[in-house]
Design an enzyme around this catalytic site. Sequence first.
Site, PDB file in Angstrom:
ATOM      1  N   LYS A 219       0.843  -1.207   0.000  1.00 29.31           N
ATOM      2  CA  LYS A 219       0.000   0.000   0.000  1.00 29.31           C
ATOM      3  C   LYS A 219       0.875   1.252   0.000  1.00 29.31           C
ATOM      4  O   LYS A 219       0.607   2.212  -0.715  1.00 29.31           O
ATOM      5  CB  LYS A 219      -0.948  -0.022   1.208  1.00 29.31           C
ATOM      6  CG  LYS A 219      -2.049  -1.071   1.074  1.00 29.31           C
ATOM      7  CD  LYS A 219      -2.851  -1.283   2.354  1.00 29.31           C
ATOM      8  CE  LYS A 219      -3.829  -2.453   2.152  1.00 29.31           C
ATOM      9  NZ  LYS A 219      -4.632  -2.755   3.356  1.00 29.31           N
TER      10      LYS A 219
ATOM     11  N   GLN B 146      -4.758  -1.724   9.632  1.00 29.68           N
ATOM     12  CA  GLN B 146      -4.628  -3.028   8.978  1.00 29.68           C
ATOM     13  C   GLN B 146      -5.193  -4.132   9.873  1.00 29.68           C
ATOM     14  O   GLN B 146      -4.877  -4.206  11.061  1.00 29.68           O
ATOM     15  CB  GLN B 146      -3.146  -3.291   8.643  1.00 29.68           C
ATOM     16  CG  GLN B 146      -2.894  -4.553   7.832  1.00 29.68           C
ATOM     17  CD  GLN B 146      -3.485  -4.495   6.416  1.00 29.68           C
ATOM     18  OE1 GLN B 146      -3.672  -3.431   5.829  1.00 29.68           O
ATOM     19  NE2 GLN B 146      -3.811  -5.648   5.859  1.00 29.68           N
TER      20      GLN B 146
ATOM     21  N   ASP C 296     -10.948   2.569   3.701  1.00 35.48           N
ATOM     22  CA  ASP C 296     -11.212   1.132   3.540  1.00 35.48           C
ATOM     23  C   ASP C 296     -12.697   0.889   3.240  1.00 35.48           C
ATOM     24  O   ASP C 296     -13.064  -0.192   2.763  1.00 35.48           O
ATOM     25  CB  ASP C 296     -10.865   0.377   4.835  1.00 35.48           C
ATOM     26  CG  ASP C 296      -9.510  -0.320   4.765  1.00 35.48           C
ATOM     27  OD1 ASP C 296      -9.099  -0.706   3.652  1.00 35.48           O
ATOM     28  OD2 ASP C 296      -8.884  -0.470   5.825  1.00 35.48           O
TER      29      ASP C 296
HETATM   30  N1  GUN Z   1      -6.658  -7.010   5.953  1.00 42.47           N
HETATM   31  C1  GUN Z   1      -6.887  -7.724   4.813  1.00 42.47           C
HETATM   32  N2  GUN Z   1      -7.441  -6.923   3.868  1.00 42.47           N
HETATM   33  C2  GUN Z   1      -7.560  -5.690   4.425  1.00 42.47           C
HETATM   34  C3  GUN Z   1      -8.046  -4.454   3.936  1.00 42.47           C
HETATM   35  O1  GUN Z   1      -8.516  -4.308   2.816  1.00 42.47           O
HETATM   36  N3  GUN Z   1      -7.979  -3.407   4.818  1.00 42.47           N
HETATM   37  C4  GUN Z   1      -7.506  -3.538   6.082  1.00 42.47           C
HETATM   38  N4  GUN Z   1      -7.502  -2.452   6.873  1.00 42.47           N
HETATM   39  N5  GUN Z   1      -7.032  -4.679   6.554  1.00 42.47           N
HETATM   40  C5  GUN Z   1      -7.071  -5.752   5.733  1.00 42.47           C
END
Ligand code: GUN
Length: 292
Positions: A52, A96, A119
């Site tokens: 990311k 996350q 998100d």
């Molecule tokens: N863990 C797995 N996929 C995601 C996501 O899209 N966002 C977040 N914050 N955590 C994750």
Amino acid sequence: MQLIDGKVVAEQVKQEIAAEVAQMVAQGRRAPHLAAILVGHDGGSETYVANKIKACAVCGFKSSLIRFEETVSEAELLAAIDGLNRDPEVDGFIVQLPLPKHIDEQKIVEAIDYRKDVDGFHPVNVGRACIGLPSFLSATPAGILELLRRYKIETAGKHVVIIGRSNIVGKPLANLLMRKDYPGNATVTVVHSYSTDIKQQCLSADIIVCALGRPHFLKEDMVKEGATVIDVGTTRVPSTLTKSGFKLTGDVDFDAVAPKCAYITPVPGGVGPMTIVSLMKNTLLAGAKAIY
Ligand code: GUN
């Protein structure tokens, strides 16, 4: 059969975002800023967050990483979220997931200001998306819509079968595909572990989205000729053929199913690369204050 190349589309979208950011900056505005909170040292989460941050650089965004040890208290995490909610220099942020067991994940998600929830997990964004109001869309469903759009795959009047009813893929995707929009206007069936007619439903589907997390679940005899198959599965299966010792495996028995399809996504390189791009799109919208 045409392969839906998520890697190529993801690169295209990132370049488009970078061009928009360059324009924002040329007009004297600052670049969008995404912050990420990472708790602990889980290998998968480390990789996701690193990717990311890398994508932010490609898009021309500012990014910040805030790390906590596994032992962080819920109160400390809530205080960090409060700080990011109040920080005018941060346009959007993510926490996350998954989080350690002693932390209430839902409480954390709901503590995030929905106007910075890139998100799209906050109930306000989920609810607004459900009734067709502008919102931050969750990454995987938004990525799938983008693939359908870029490959000009018709959805109006089509029967879409979604296998899996998760809050982050199955449910929001079903809602989006029912919208009076493109991609949308589809007849959507969601099947899950209690469904007794998964094969019959799939055989009548024009588009099948597999999001259940069971490697090679969708077999050739479950797919009609000319269907489109979208594979959301990303199970790490032990492998002696890779350096990491794992092979990312989809929910579709790809080699057998692909020859029957009009379009199909591979794993890896299909839906996966699009999820990070969706987060980048949301961050661009947050930076431009385009939704809230
Ligand atoms: N863990 C797995 N996929 C995601 C996501 O899209 N966002 C977040 N914050 N955590 C994750």
